[in-house]
Design an enzyme around this catalytic site. Structure first.
Site, PDB file in Angstrom:
ATOM      1  CE  LYS A 199      -4.014  -2.043   0.009  1.00 50.58           C
ATOM      2  NZ  LYS A 199      -3.581  -3.341  -0.519  1.00 50.58           N
TER       3      LYS A 199
HETATM    4  N1  T4K Z   1      -9.786  -4.365   1.310  1.00 52.54           N
HETATM    5  C1  T4K Z   1      -9.238  -4.157   0.103  1.00 52.54           C
HETATM    6  C2  T4K Z   1     -10.025  -3.422  -0.920  1.00 52.54           C
HETATM    7  C3  T4K Z   1      -7.943  -4.611  -0.167  1.00 52.54           C
HETATM    8  O1  T4K Z   1      -7.391  -4.419  -1.367  1.00 52.54           O
HETATM    9  C4  T4K Z   1      -7.239  -5.290   0.843  1.00 52.54           C
HETATM   10  C5  T4K Z   1      -5.923  -5.824   0.592  1.00 52.54           C
HETATM   11  C6  T4K Z   1      -7.850  -5.477   2.095  1.00 52.54           C
HETATM   12  C7  T4K Z   1      -9.136  -4.986   2.287  1.00 52.54           C
HETATM   13  C8  T4K Z   1      -7.168  -6.191   3.215  1.00 52.54           C
HETATM   14  O2  T4K Z   1      -5.976  -5.536   3.622  1.00 52.54           O
HETATM   15  P1  T4K Z   1      -4.861  -6.321   4.489  1.00 52.54           P
HETATM   16  O3  T4K Z   1      -5.523  -7.239   5.430  1.00 52.54           O
HETATM   17  O4  T4K Z   1      -3.944  -7.044   3.514  1.00 52.54           O
HETATM   18  O5  T4K Z   1      -4.134  -5.202   5.209  1.00 52.54           O
HETATM   19  C9  T4K Z   1      -2.438  -8.126  -2.001  1.00 52.54           C
HETATM   20  C10 T4K Z   1      -2.266  -7.805  -0.555  1.00 52.54           C
HETATM   21  O6  T4K Z   1      -1.930  -8.923   0.228  1.00 52.54           O
HETATM   22  C11 T4K Z   1      -3.484  -7.172   0.006  1.00 52.54           C
HETATM   23  O7  T4K Z   1      -3.062  -6.421   1.118  1.00 52.54           O
HETATM   24  C12 T4K Z   1      -4.136  -6.220  -0.974  1.00 52.54           C
HETATM   25  N2  T4K Z   1      -5.371  -5.718  -0.515  1.00 52.54           N
HETATM   26  C13 T4K Z   1      -4.381  -6.888  -2.300  1.00 52.54           C
HETATM   27  C14 T4K Z   1      -4.967  -5.942  -3.301  1.00 52.54           C
HETATM   28  O8  T4K Z   1      -3.164  -7.315  -2.803  1.00 52.54           O
HETATM   29  P2  T4K Z   1      -1.609 -10.109  -3.331  1.00 52.54           P
HETATM   30  O9  T4K Z   1      -1.817 -11.538  -3.119  1.00 52.54           O
HETATM   31  O10 T4K Z   1      -1.742  -9.552  -4.684  1.00 52.54           O
HETATM   32  O11 T4K Z   1      -0.229  -9.565  -2.670  1.00 52.54           O
HETATM   33  P3  T4K Z   1       1.211 -10.068  -2.773  1.00 52.54           P
HETATM   34  O12 T4K Z   1       1.729 -10.237  -1.415  1.00 52.54           O
HETATM   35  O13 T4K Z   1       1.315 -11.174  -3.733  1.00 52.54           O
HETATM   36  O14 T4K Z   1       1.947  -8.797  -3.409  1.00 52.54           O
HETATM   37  C15 T4K Z   1       1.601  -8.244  -4.657  1.00 52.54           C
HETATM   38  C16 T4K Z   1       2.859  -7.738  -5.346  1.00 52.54           C
HETATM   39  O15 T4K Z   1       3.511  -6.796  -4.532  1.00 52.54           O
HETATM   40  C17 T4K Z   1       3.853  -8.815  -5.646  1.00 52.54           C
HETATM   41  O16 T4K Z   1       3.772  -9.167  -6.979  1.00 52.54           O
HETATM   42  C18 T4K Z   1       5.204  -8.200  -5.347  1.00 52.54           C
HETATM   43  C19 T4K Z   1       4.921  -6.970  -4.557  1.00 52.54           C
HETATM   44  N3  T4K Z   1       5.424  -7.063  -3.185  1.00 52.54           N
HETATM   45  C20 T4K Z   1       4.655  -7.656  -2.220  1.00 52.54           C
HETATM   46  C21 T4K Z   1       5.115  -7.732  -0.933  1.00 52.54           C
HETATM   47  C22 T4K Z   1       4.269  -8.356   0.127  1.00 52.54           C
HETATM   48  C23 T4K Z   1       6.687  -6.588  -2.891  1.00 52.54           C
HETATM   49  O17 T4K Z   1       7.361  -6.081  -3.785  1.00 52.54           O
HETATM   50  N4  T4K Z   1       7.136  -6.644  -1.604  1.00 52.54           N
HETATM   51  C24 T4K Z   1       6.412  -7.192  -0.599  1.00 52.54           C
HETATM   52  O18 T4K Z   1       6.854  -7.195   0.554  1.00 52.54           O
HETATM   53  O19 T4K Z   1      -2.620  -9.444  -2.307  1.00 52.54           O
END
Ligand code: T4K
EC number: 2.6.1.33
Length: 412
Positions: A199
């Site tokens: 975020k």
């Molecule tokens: N409501 C809405 C509308 C939301 O979009 C979200 C979360 C929530 C509620 C709930 O919020 P939280 O409980 O998570 O605080 C992600 C995130 O996990 C999620 O937080 C987010 N929205 C959602 C839109 O996206 P993924 O599975 O796409 O995330 P992830 O971990 O695979 O990361 C995406 C990309 O970010 C990766 O391709 C690489 C990059 N990345 C990720 C991380 C964690 C990095 O470069 N470094 C990192 O440390 O879900």
């Protein structure tokens, strides 16, 4: 330079980037400041329940223009605590075009998410559909500020007032965004921010409920801390949903970088818009110029009929070039389990958008030069969309190899 489809890495050309480019690289701010804060927590031997979390809450409340901020370990838990503290029961109306956390937080409490369609012009919940979905079992409506674009706040608040419903907002994407010139954070009964690593402001993992309702905030603080009251005595069932001091140290440091990051995001967004203008079947979702936005997402819509290739194929084309795009949000919630089995519903505008959305890399780790090169790939693929589709199909599904001739002496 990608001049024709032979140059695409998917078909054997050299990849544009040697290292992957991601959506959602964290904005960590000044590393020295972060370690200074972390060292303070270590020196004080105060790793949780400390002053950094309180300082972070103050800064977030200030940024959102609200009286109360209750920081939590993530936004999904914040939503869950809020649904509980707001006394939701039975059915909760929400859009399906959101991250599944909005719905799961309700479902995990035994509530029934009632998904309704979006307004195709905004991608956010259609307020007329929400109004029409109210039943005697409805207790609340949750608007989502999708990609930082505000939900139809005024209309949802009216629906809430008309039917005596709680009106809550999932503002996970919307820190620093405005609605009619007012900062997101103070609308409805309460709003929820996410500070996940991806975020615009991150605290590794983290979330917060913001609200001007002091009683609701007190209830949330209690739920977050094992159900304890201000004097520490347990007064209700609660959980441990606290943010740690290390997370707050990162949150504070990331928050200090906010203005710079938003400026960078805004420039990237404008560049994507200009570089992809006029590309058949490809459009970049705009932001209302009259409102502030954090521009943390660059969302392209890929219309297969116009571009000649499907969004998923463009994603593969980009992946081969080391550009890791994301489908935010596809499938939509009602297309996922358990919802699709439990309560099937057709939401045509949501389904169409879910078929087309593609989040492209932006954020502090993505430079203007990177954006230009990403757009060059998209232009190259879309300019010959049908040929890319045909060739990808042939590559994935090669014609059966001709039978190996068997020497006649071996034939039976
Ligand atoms: N409501 C809405 C509308 C939301 O979009 C979200 C979360 C929530 C509620 C709930 O919020 P939280 O409980 O998570 O605080 C992600 C995130 O996990 C999620 O937080 C987010 N929205 C959602 C839109 O996206 P993924 O599975 O796409 O995330 P992830 O971990 O695979 O990361 C995406 C990309 O970010 C990766 O391709 C690489 C990059 N990345 C990720 C991380 C964690 C990095 O470069 N470094 C990192 O440390 O879900």
């Amino acid at each position: 330079m990608k001049l024709g489809i032979d140059d695409l890495a998917l078909f054997g050309g050299p990849a544009t980037f040697t290292e992957p480019l991601y959506v959602g690289r964290p904005s960590t701010g000044d590393r020295a400041r972060f370690f200074e804060r972390l060292n303070r927590a270590l020196d004080d031997m105060w790793l949780t329940n400390g002053t950094l979390v309180r300082e972070f809450e103050d800064r977030v409340a200030e940024a959102a223009g609200v009286r109360n901020c209750v920081a939590t370990c993530n936004a999904t838990t914040a939503l869950q605590l809020l649904y509980m503290a707001a006394g939701l029961s039975g059915e909760v109306i929400m859009p399906s075009m959101t991250y599944v956390a909005t719905a799961h937080a309700a479902r995990m409490l035994g509530l029934t998410p009632v998904f309704r369609d979006i307004d195709p012009a905004t991608g956010c919940l259609d307020p007329r559909a929400a109004e029409a979905a109210v039943t005697s079992r409805t207790s609340g409506v949750v608007g989502v500020h999708l990609w930082g674009r505000p939900a139809p706040i005024a209309e949802l608040e009216k629906t809430g007032a008309r039917h005596g419903l709680r009106v809550l907002f999932d503002a996970a994407h919307a820190l620093g965004c405005t609605y009619r010139g007012r900062r997101i954070g103070g609308f409805g009964d309460a709003e929820v921010f996410s500070f996940h690593a991806t975020k615009v402001v991150n605290s590794f993992e983290g979330g917060a409920v913001v609200t001007d309702d002091d009683g609701l905030a007190q209830h949330l603080r209690s739920l977050r801390t094992f159900g304890s009251g201000t004097d520490g005595r347990i007064e209700r069932a609660g959980t441990n949903a606290k943010m740690s001091e290390a997370a707050a140290a990162m949150g504070l440091t990331s928050l200090e970088a906010f203005d710079r990051v938003v400026l960078h995001n805004r420039e990237n967004h404008a560049l994507y818009r200009s570089e992809l203008r006029g590309v058949a079947g490809v459009s970049v979702v705009p932001f209302d110029e009259g409102e502030s936005s954090n521009h943390q997402y660059v969302i392209a819509r890929i219309d297969e009929a116009g571009a000649g290739l499907h969004r998923d194929l463009l994603m593969r084309v980009l992946k081969a070039e080391n550009v890791v795009a994301r489908r935010y949000f596809s499938p939509a919630c009602h297309q996922l389990e358990p919802y699709r089995s439990e309560r099937p519903v057709e939401l045509p505008h949501t389904e169409r958008l879910a078929e087309q959305v593609l989040a492209l890399p932006t954020g502090p780790a993505v430079s203007a030069a990177d954006v230009r090169r990403i757009c060059e790939i998209v232009r190259c693929a879309a300019a010959s969309g049908r040929r890319v589709t045909d060739r990808a199909r042939r590559t994935a599904d090669p014609a059966p190899a001709p039978p190996v001739p068997v020497p006649s002496g071996l034939r039976r």
